[in-house]
Design a protein around this motif. Structure first.
Motif, PDB file in Angstrom:
ATOM      1  N   ASP A  91      -2.845  25.702  25.858  1.00 49.84           N
ATOM      2  CA  ASP A  91      -1.895  26.740  25.508  1.00 49.84           C
ATOM      3  C   ASP A  91      -0.474  26.197  25.401  1.00 49.84           C
ATOM      4  O   ASP A  91       0.344  26.720  24.645  1.00 49.84           O
ATOM      5  N   THR A  92      -0.151  25.191  26.190  1.00 46.99           N
ATOM      6  CA  THR A  92       1.208  24.666  26.204  1.00 46.99           C
ATOM      7  C   THR A  92       1.174  23.151  26.092  1.00 46.99           C
ATOM      8  O   THR A  92       0.213  22.504  26.496  1.00 46.99           O
ATOM      9  N   ALA A  93       2.248  22.605  25.540  1.00 54.20           N
ATOM     10  CA  ALA A  93       2.357  21.154  25.423  1.00 54.20           C
ATOM     11  C   ALA A  93       2.669  20.552  26.789  1.00 54.20           C
ATOM     12  O   ALA A  93       3.355  21.178  27.612  1.00 54.20           O
ATOM     13  N   PRO A  94       2.197  19.327  27.075  1.00 48.95           N
ATOM     14  CA  PRO A  94       2.480  18.697  28.369  1.00 48.95           C
ATOM     15  C   PRO A  94       3.950  18.349  28.491  1.00 48.95           C
ATOM     16  O   PRO A  94       4.634  18.131  27.464  1.00 48.95           O
ATOM     17  N   PRO A  95       4.488  18.282  29.672  1.00 50.37           N
ATOM     18  CA  PRO A  95       5.914  17.981  29.855  1.00 50.37           C
ATOM     19  C   PRO A  95       6.288  16.554  29.474  1.00 50.37           C
ATOM     20  O   PRO A  95       7.441  16.274  29.184  1.00 50.37           O
ATOM     21  N   ALA A  96       5.313  15.626  29.508  1.00 49.38           N
ATOM     22  CA  ALA A  96       5.580  14.236  29.148  1.00 49.38           C
ATOM     23  C   ALA A  96       4.298  13.637  28.586  1.00 49.38           C
ATOM     24  O   ALA A  96       3.212  14.206  28.757  1.00 49.38           O
ATOM     25  N   THR A  97       4.418  12.510  27.910  1.00 53.53           N
ATOM     26  CA  THR A  97       3.249  11.887  27.299  1.00 53.53           C
ATOM     27  C   THR A  97       3.239  10.389  27.555  1.00 53.53           C
ATOM     28  O   THR A  97       4.250   9.788  27.937  1.00 53.53           O
ATOM     29  N   ALA A  98       2.079   9.788  27.316  1.00 54.80           N
ATOM     30  CA  ALA A  98       1.907   8.338  27.396  1.00 54.80           C
ATOM     31  C   ALA A  98       0.925   7.941  26.304  1.00 54.80           C
ATOM     32  O   ALA A  98       0.271   8.790  25.692  1.00 54.80           O
ATOM     33  N   THR A  99       0.790   6.647  26.075  1.00 56.42           N
ATOM     34  CA  THR A  99      -0.059   6.144  25.001  1.00 56.42           C
ATOM     35  C   THR A  99      -1.298   5.461  25.564  1.00 56.42           C
ATOM     36  O   THR A  99      -1.216   4.734  26.570  1.00 56.42           O
ATOM     37  N   VAL A 100      -2.425   5.687  24.917  1.00 55.55           N
ATOM     38  CA  VAL A 100      -3.648   4.969  25.271  1.00 55.55           C
ATOM     39  C   VAL A 100      -3.493   3.530  24.775  1.00 55.55           C
ATOM     40  O   VAL A 100      -3.286   3.291  23.582  1.00 55.55           O
ATOM     41  N   THR A 101      -3.579   2.585  25.694  1.00 58.45           N
ATOM     42  CA  THR A 101      -3.303   1.182  25.378  1.00 58.45           C
ATOM     43  C   THR A 101      -4.547   0.329  25.575  1.00 58.45           C
ATOM     44  O   THR A 101      -5.291   0.523  26.539  1.00 58.45           O
ATOM     45  N   ARG A 102      -4.744  -0.644  24.660  1.00 54.40           N
ATOM     46  CA  ARG A 102      -5.833  -1.615  24.838  1.00 54.40           C
ATOM     47  C   ARG A 102      -5.238  -2.878  25.452  1.00 54.40           C
ATOM     48  O   ARG A 102      -4.288  -3.456  24.921  1.00 54.40           O
ATOM     49  N   GLN A 103      -5.815  -3.321  26.572  1.00 55.52           N
ATOM     50  CA  GLN A 103      -5.246  -4.461  27.288  1.00 55.52           C
ATOM     51  C   GLN A 103      -6.280  -5.068  28.235  1.00 55.52           C
ATOM     52  O   GLN A 103      -7.384  -4.556  28.371  1.00 55.52           O
ATOM     53  N   THR A 104      -5.880  -6.150  28.877  1.00 57.69           N
ATOM     54  CA  THR A 104      -6.675  -6.724  29.964  1.00 57.69           C
ATOM     55  C   THR A 104      -6.145  -6.156  31.270  1.00 57.69           C
ATOM     56  O   THR A 104      -4.955  -6.315  31.586  1.00 57.69           O
ATOM     57  N   LEU A 105      -6.996  -5.485  32.002  1.00 63.87           N
ATOM     58  CA  LEU A 105      -6.603  -4.859  33.268  1.00 63.87           C
ATOM     59  C   LEU A 105      -7.083  -5.744  34.413  1.00 63.87           C
ATOM     60  O   LEU A 105      -8.257  -6.122  34.466  1.00 63.87           O
ATOM     61  N   THR A 106      -6.182  -6.059  35.304  1.00 68.78           N
ATOM     62  CA  THR A 106      -6.480  -7.010  36.373  1.00 68.78           C
ATOM     63  C   THR A 106      -6.190  -6.409  37.734  1.00 68.78           C
ATOM     64  O   THR A 106      -5.093  -5.892  37.969  1.00 68.78           O
ATOM     65  N   ASP A 107      -7.176  -6.492  38.628  1.00 66.52           N
ATOM     66  CA  ASP A 107      -6.999  -6.099  40.028  1.00 66.52           C
ATOM     67  C   ASP A 107      -6.612  -7.349  40.798  1.00 66.52           C
ATOM     68  O   ASP A 107      -7.460  -8.196  41.086  1.00 66.52           O
ATOM     69  N   ALA A 108      -5.330  -7.507  41.082  1.00 62.96           N
ATOM     70  CA  ALA A 108      -4.839  -8.724  41.734  1.00 62.96           C
ATOM     71  C   ALA A 108      -3.897  -8.377  42.865  1.00 62.96           C
ATOM     72  O   ALA A 108      -3.272  -7.314  42.871  1.00 62.96           O
ATOM     73  N   GLN A 109      -3.796  -9.292  43.821  1.00 67.65           N
ATOM     74  CA  GLN A 109      -2.859  -9.132  44.933  1.00 67.65           C
ATOM     75  C   GLN A 109      -2.249 -10.489  45.253  1.00 67.65           C
ATOM     76  O   GLN A 109      -2.916 -11.524  45.141  1.00 67.65           O
ATOM     77  N   THR A 110      -0.989 -10.475  45.646  1.00 68.72           N
ATOM     78  CA  THR A 110      -0.289 -11.689  46.046  1.00 68.72           C
ATOM     79  C   THR A 110      -0.029 -11.635  47.542  1.00 68.72           C
ATOM     80  O   THR A 110       0.479 -10.639  48.060  1.00 68.72           O
ATOM     81  N   VAL A 111      -0.401 -12.719  48.221  1.00 68.85           N
ATOM     82  CA  VAL A 111      -0.370 -12.767  49.685  1.00 68.85           C
ATOM     83  C   VAL A 111       0.383 -14.016  50.132  1.00 68.85           C
ATOM     84  O   VAL A 111       0.312 -15.064  49.485  1.00 68.85           O
ATOM     85  N   ASP A 112       1.108 -13.906  51.224  1.00 70.43           N
ATOM     86  CA  ASP A 112       1.755 -15.079  51.809  1.00 70.43           C
ATOM     87  C   ASP A 112       0.714 -16.015  52.402  1.00 70.43           C
ATOM     88  O   ASP A 112      -0.251 -15.579  53.045  1.00 70.43           O
ATOM     89  N   GLY A 113       0.904 -17.306  52.207  1.00 73.73           N
ATOM     90  CA  GLY A 113       0.018 -18.313  52.779  1.00 73.73           C
ATOM     91  C   GLY A 113       0.826 -19.445  53.374  1.00 73.73           C
ATOM     92  O   GLY A 113       2.057 -19.492  53.262  1.00 73.73           O
ATOM     93  N   GLU A 114       0.132 -20.375  54.002  1.00 72.28           N
ATOM     94  CA  GLU A 114       0.791 -21.500  54.656  1.00 72.28           C
ATOM     95  C   GLU A 114       0.154 -22.795  54.180  1.00 72.28           C
ATOM     96  O   GLU A 114      -1.053 -23.002  54.329  1.00 72.28           O
ATOM     97  N   LEU A 115       0.958 -23.664  53.585  1.00 73.10           N
ATOM     98  CA  LEU A 115       0.480 -24.969  53.127  1.00 73.10           C
ATOM     99  C   LEU A 115       0.452 -25.934  54.292  1.00 73.10           C
ATOM    100  O   LEU A 115       1.433 -26.095  55.012  1.00 73.10           O
ATOM    101  N   GLY A 116      -0.679 -26.559  54.490  1.00 73.25           N
ATOM    102  CA  GLY A 116      -0.829 -27.530  55.572  1.00 73.25           C
ATOM    103  C   GLY A 116      -2.090 -28.344  55.343  1.00 73.25           C
ATOM    104  O   GLY A 116      -2.352 -28.818  54.244  1.00 73.25           O
ATOM    105  N   TYR A 117      -2.878 -28.456  56.409  1.00 77.08           N
ATOM    106  CA  TYR A 117      -4.110 -29.237  56.328  1.00 77.08           C
ATOM    107  C   TYR A 117      -5.323 -28.421  56.763  1.00 77.08           C
ATOM    108  O   TYR A 117      -6.327 -28.966  57.197  1.00 77.08           O
ATOM    109  N   GLY A 118      -5.210 -27.111  56.627  1.00 74.05           N
ATOM    110  CA  GLY A 118      -6.356 -26.272  56.958  1.00 74.05           C
ATOM    111  C   GLY A 118      -6.385 -25.870  58.419  1.00 74.05           C
ATOM    112  O   GLY A 118      -5.400 -26.002  59.162  1.00 74.05           O
ATOM    113  N   THR A 119      -7.527 -25.390  58.843  1.00 76.20           N
ATOM    114  CA  THR A 119      -7.698 -24.863  60.194  1.00 76.20           C
ATOM    115  C   THR A 119      -7.524 -25.951  61.244  1.00 76.20           C
ATOM    116  O   THR A 119      -8.044 -27.056  61.097  1.00 76.20           O
ATOM    117  N   THR A 120      -6.783 -25.634  62.286  1.00 74.88           N
ATOM    118  CA  THR A 120      -6.573 -26.564  63.395  1.00 74.88           C
ATOM    119  C   THR A 120      -7.646 -26.357  64.458  1.00 74.88           C
ATOM    120  O   THR A 120      -7.916 -25.227  64.858  1.00 74.88           O
TER     121      THR A 120
END
Length: 360
Positions: free
Chosen positions: A42-71
């Motif tokens: 019945d009514t137009a939406p208040p805002a719009t977006a576009t359907v996009t074709r892309q590569t979708l990635t589930d990724a996370q960036t985490v802090d790590g520690e460079l060394g020689y592995g488990t002590t």
């Protein structure tokens, strides 16, 4: 590894939370009649977006520690006086002296099983075969490498003991050897020459010799770490380096006593070690804080919309409001991966470039 908690920066949204939010946006949206493909709005939406074709990635960036592995810790199992401990940073290989008690060496060998009993003629088991493999690798022969400790094995052991300057008993005491996965690097000295050696006393700590990045993940993020999986490591100077997940193990971070008698509870963590494809890029770094980007899932060439564009349908499932020439209609869609604020959608009535409604 230290028990410090690593900062976790979320790049991907959890699907369950996102879906729950989407349900709350338009739980009562439905179709007029039995045709689930279209419905006039019945009514137009208040805002719009576009359907996009892309590569979708589930990724996370985490802090790590460079060394020689488990002590890990090498603890004395013999009584006496500690007479030699290698310098911090020293490398010890198979057959080498890890430390000495009463001027007799405690020898490093390779294998996953710890030394737990006296090896002598008549003993059988996997620990015998592990020891015999090491004995053969050190150049001794005249015996068969199997799970039986025979008189021939004892003869070879006497030759080994003679080279080490040990009593030639033909028996191997568990306190005389330490097993590790490979060559080790001494991380710290826990005892000094002249200290009394007592069973259970820490003598030194050690790591492997390869440069590794160690990361702690929350249990909920275990999906990110798959052995052999590719990751990206950002060094302190900002340079990215390709890496690979080497090990994934569950560890328990024991709670500690807090102020005013308050104790912190034990926590379960996922400890991940990562190797670097080009170790030369680590030159100049001994220990350093780095960032590791894990990619759990990647969906190439898929249609996506902002998560907020999803409508929960009264009939079940989800849809989007397609806007075309000033009119809109609700079309059903199938959802896939949720990541980076967007969601993968598919269906016969959606296509790249379409305009969809968005909440205000």
């Amino acid at each position: 590894m230290s028990a410090r908690r690593f900062r976790l920066r979320t790049v991907a949204l959890a699907a369950a939370v996102v879906v729950a939010a989407a349900v709350g946006v338009a739980a009562a949206v439905g179709f007029d009649g039995t045709d689930r493909s279209t419905a006039a709005a019945d009514t137009a939406p208040p805002a719009t977006a576009t359907v996009t074709r892309q590569t979708l990635t589930d990724a996370q960036t985490v802090d790590g520690e460079l060394g020689y592995g488990t002590t890990r810790t090498a603890s004395a199992r013999l009584s006496g006086t500690i007479t030699a401990v290698p310098d911090t940073g020293a490398t010890v290989k198979r057959g080498g002296r890890l430390y000495a008690v009463d001027n007799d060496p405690v020898v490093l060998l390779y294998g996953p099983l710890p030394a737990y009993r006296v090896l002598q003629p008549g003993v059988e088991g996997a620990d015998v075969e592990q020891f015999e493999r090491n004995l053969r690798a050190l150049g001794h022969d005249g015996f068969t490498v199997d799970d039986e400790y025979t008189g021939s094995t004892a003869d070879a052991v006497r030759q080994w003991q003679e080279k080490l300057g040990l009593p030639e008993t033909g028996r191997v005491e568990p306190g005389r050897i330490v097993y590790a996965a490979g060559a080790v690097r001494v991380a710290s000295q826990q005892a000094a020459p002249g200290d009394a050696a007592q069973p259970g006393q820490a003598v030194l700590t050690y790591t492997g010799t390869s440069r590794l990045v160690t990361v702690e993940l929350e249990v909920d993020d275990q999906r990110l770490a798959k052995k052999g999986g590719a990751v990206s490591v950002s060094l302190p100077d900002g340079g990215p380096v390709n890496g690979k997940v080497e090990t994934v193990q569950t560890v328990i971070d024991a709670g500690t006593g807090g102020a005013a008698g308050q104790d912190s509870e034990a926590e379960t963590k996922i400890e991940v070690t990562v190797s670097v494809a080009d170790p030369a890029k680590l030159a100049g770094y001994d220990q350093a804080s780095v960032e590791v980007t894990f990619t759990a899932t990647e969906r190439p060439d898929v249609l996506t919309v902002p998560v907020a564009a999803l409508l929960a349908l009264a009939e079940g499932g989800y849809g989007v409001e397609v806007v075309d020439a000033g009119r809109s209609r609700i079309v059903a869609v199938t959802t896939g991966l949720f990541a980076a604020g967007r969601v993968e959608i598919s269906g016969p009535d959606v296509a790249e470039g379409m305009t969809v409604g968005m909440p205000a």
